[in-house]
Scaffold this motif. Sequence first.
Motif, mmCIF file in Angstrom:
data_model
loop_
_atom_site.group_PDB
_atom_site.id
_atom_site.type_symbol
_atom_site.label_atom_id
_atom_site.label_comp_id
_atom_site.label_asym_id
_atom_site.label_seq_id
_atom_site.Cartn_x
_atom_site.Cartn_y
_atom_site.Cartn_z
ATOM 1 N N VAL A 25 0.886 -1.161 0.000
ATOM 2 C CA VAL A 25 0.000 0.000 0.000
ATOM 3 C C VAL A 25 0.920 1.206 0.000
ATOM 4 N N GLY A 26 0.852 1.998 -1.061
ATOM 5 C CA GLY A 26 1.851 3.041 -1.232
ATOM 6 C C GLY A 26 3.158 2.387 -1.627
ATOM 7 N N ASN A 27 4.178 2.598 -0.845
ATOM 8 C CA ASN A 27 5.508 2.098 -1.213
ATOM 9 C C ASN A 27 6.050 1.036 -0.271
ATOM 10 N N ILE A 80 -10.425 -7.209 -3.392
ATOM 11 C CA ILE A 80 -9.728 -6.373 -4.365
ATOM 12 C C ILE A 80 -10.160 -4.923 -4.238
ATOM 13 N N ALA A 81 -11.471 -4.692 -4.058
ATOM 14 C CA ALA A 81 -11.977 -3.314 -3.941
ATOM 15 C C ALA A 81 -11.381 -2.616 -2.716
ATOM 16 N N ASP A 82 -11.200 -3.356 -1.617
ATOM 17 C CA ASP A 82 -10.596 -2.773 -0.412
ATOM 18 C C ASP A 82 -9.135 -2.404 -0.665
ATOM 19 N N ALA A 104 -7.454 1.246 -0.406
ATOM 20 C CA ALA A 104 -6.293 1.538 0.443
ATOM 21 C C ALA A 104 -5.244 2.328 -0.324
ATOM 22 N N ASN A 105 -4.974 1.925 -1.558
ATOM 23 C CA ASN A 105 -3.978 2.643 -2.359
ATOM 24 C C ASN A 105 -4.481 4.017 -2.781
ATOM 25 N N TRP A 106 -5.787 4.134 -3.019
ATOM 26 C CA TRP A 106 -6.360 5.448 -3.327
ATOM 27 C C TRP A 106 -6.252 6.372 -2.115
ATOM 28 N N ASP A 107 -6.581 5.847 -0.927
ATOM 29 C CA ASP A 107 -6.483 6.646 0.300
ATOM 30 C C ASP A 107 -5.052 7.107 0.536
ATOM 31 N N TYR A 120 -4.623 8.199 4.146
ATOM 32 C CA TYR A 120 -3.812 7.328 4.991
ATOM 33 C C TYR A 120 -2.404 7.336 4.427
ATOM 34 N N ASP A 121 -1.444 7.781 5.237
ATOM 35 C CA ASP A 121 -0.032 7.717 4.817
ATOM 36 C C ASP A 121 0.837 7.633 6.050
#
Length: 350
Positions: A147-149, A334-336, A340-343, A349-350
């Motif tokens: 999620v992110g990096n 998959i939608a979750d 998460a990556n969109w948030d 969320y970061d």
Amino acid sequence: MNNWKNVLIQPETTIIQVMKLIDETSMQFAAVVDDEMYLLGTVTDGDIRRGILRGLSLDSSIKEVMNATPICESDGKSTNYYEQRLKKAKLKQLPIVSGDKKLLNILFSDNLEFVDKKQNKVVLMAGGLGTRLRPLTDTLPKPMLNVGNKPILETIIEGFKNHGFTNFVISVNYKKELIMDYFQDGTHLGVNIEYIEETKRLGTAGALSLLENKPNEPFFVMNGDLLTKVNFEQLLDFHIETASCATMCVREHQYQIPYGVIETNNHQLLSIVEKPIHKSYVNAGIYVLDPIILDTIPVDKFYDMPELYKELMDKQKIVSAFPLREYWLDIGRIADYEKANWDYKEGIYD
């Protein structure tokens, strides 16, 4: 502290305003005073969450949830006395008052030298198959998805570390070598990591029977596929304050019935409510447990957390719910994962 006055509030201040104050300050605490500085009560995050569980509106005044009989000390005593008072009573703050209960100062344990590093263990459940996230989990265990990096599991570990918790146990099974090779003993992350290896599915509670080094103090258990901004220190404080043997984080879930719901008395129609919204609390997959409960868990048998909590409640043990009001996302589909990556991308969320 010179800035203890930053946490003073009036009794009519709303719960939502105090929530913001507690979240924005490092002290996680507020003192309720009147116009003449008489101490009326104190408020912690736990007081607010108990009020939420009682159904209080966030626009209610803080006097509805404050502790009206807080522990305090009179002025004029030595610094060493106050330090020992904080230490022996395991207090995080100590209001100092005059003989007629005017607030003169607030001492915080975080600023005193005797504060010990947190030794509480954190057990992360990372052995699931992640079948609902296929094909992403065909080659990676779910907690290792980025999620992110960075992997979800690394984000969870960093969240605990930010609150002072550095002792981790990771329960692994599916593609365990990928998790163990990446995290190793945790040195590169500034934490300590041990592993328990499931050879078969034991469930979120059953895996705890594999712990070789039993905890000596309350410990966390968390699913390895969650993202949250919960303050884990507040969660532990809540568990201790309520004298619980087990605390479960819960999340409010809303669902709407897509029809008009009717109420009847025999043939007579009494009311019609169009598409009502129902609210319930659901299990959020984060727990705090006392070491004594390990005696309840069967060895080498599938045993999930709901079973454990039901057994504890049947035995009339003190079991508590901790309502989450912070960001929380269960990455089960998959939608979750896409959310998460969109948030993360949007800074939610970061």
